[in-house]
Scaffold this active site. Sequence first.
Site, short mmCIF file in Angstrom:
data_model
loop_
_atom_site.label_atom_id
_atom_site.label_comp_id
_atom_site.label_asym_id
_atom_site.label_seq_id
_atom_site.Cartn_x
_atom_site.Cartn_y
_atom_site.Cartn_z
N LYS A 10 20.76 46.19 73.36
CA LYS A 10 21.29 47.44 74.00
C LYS A 10 20.71 48.84 73.49
O LYS A 10 20.29 48.71 72.34
CB LYS A 10 22.67 47.32 74.20
N TYR A 50 25.06 44.68 86.48
CA TYR A 50 26.48 44.83 86.06
C TYR A 50 27.50 44.56 87.11
O TYR A 50 28.71 44.87 87.27
CB TYR A 50 26.93 45.60 85.00
N PHE A 58 36.23 50.41 82.81
CA PHE A 58 34.93 50.51 81.77
C PHE A 58 33.65 50.83 82.59
O PHE A 58 32.90 51.12 81.86
CB PHE A 58 35.17 49.65 80.61
N ARG A 86 25.77 32.88 73.12
CA ARG A 86 27.02 33.47 73.19
C ARG A 86 27.68 33.25 71.68
O ARG A 86 28.48 34.14 71.28
CB ARG A 86 28.01 33.07 74.21
N THR A 92 32.92 39.81 72.58
CA THR A 92 32.59 41.16 72.97
C THR A 92 33.03 42.24 72.27
O THR A 92 32.36 43.38 72.04
CB THR A 92 33.28 41.20 74.54
N ARG A 103 27.02 40.68 66.86
CA ARG A 103 28.06 41.86 67.04
C ARG A 103 28.86 41.87 65.79
O ARG A 103 29.20 43.42 65.39
CB ARG A 103 28.95 41.59 68.24
N ASN A 113 28.16 47.46 71.74
CA ASN A 113 28.14 45.96 71.06
C ASN A 113 26.96 45.29 70.78
O ASN A 113 26.83 44.24 70.77
CB ASN A 113 29.43 45.30 71.75
N HIS A 116 23.72 41.82 74.86
CA HIS A 116 24.16 41.08 76.18
C HIS A 116 23.48 39.62 76.19
O HIS A 116 22.40 39.60 75.84
CB HIS A 116 23.56 41.73 77.38
N GLU A 127 20.05 36.78 86.09
CA GLU A 127 19.79 37.64 85.19
C GLU A 127 18.13 37.60 84.86
O GLU A 127 17.60 38.84 84.85
CB GLU A 127 20.71 37.76 83.95
#
Length: 139
Positions: A10, A50, A58, A86, A92, A103, A113, A116, A127
């Site tokens: 990100k 998203y 948010f 993950r 998150t 993270r 964070n 993704h 995706e």
Amino acid sequence: MIERTLSIIKPDATSRAITGKVNAMIEEKGLKIVAQKLIRLTAVQAEEFYQEHMGKPFFPNLVEIMTSAPIVVQVLQGENAITEYRKVMGATNPAVAEEGTIRKTFALSIDKNTVHGSDSPESAKREIAFFFSELEIYE
Ligand code: IDP
Ligand code: MG
């Protein structure tokens, strides 16, 4: 089962020049980067990507952050890659992420964070196709 998952490094990470460090952690955990490119999302693209979060409090902030600088989009491949990535990412909210996760190590806050990762086989399929053609993914 060998799976593919969609990863995004990100804006908080590209702007701090830590994409190499994030990729090192991904590769150390045995996930193979089989496609990768640097792009800058438009607001329309971020909203579409998203879409499951549209309407949440948010969401505007998420779109703002995801368009604030370039991102690195990548396809990761490996044994149970969706679940495994993950785990490598961590929770998150970095405040509760486990030690040794991306993270916990790099994230600045719940919204900045660092990474993704797709959360299910259905999301991974959608995706990956959002960013890559089959021809761009190394077998
Ligand atoms: P995930 O990235 O761990 O799958 P999601 O719940 O799918 O988490 O949320 C997508 C992204 O939206 C998060 O990574 C984070 O950047 C942002 N986000 C989620 N929940 C919050 C929140 O409560 N406050 C601010 N940003 C949030
Ligand atoms: Mg998610």
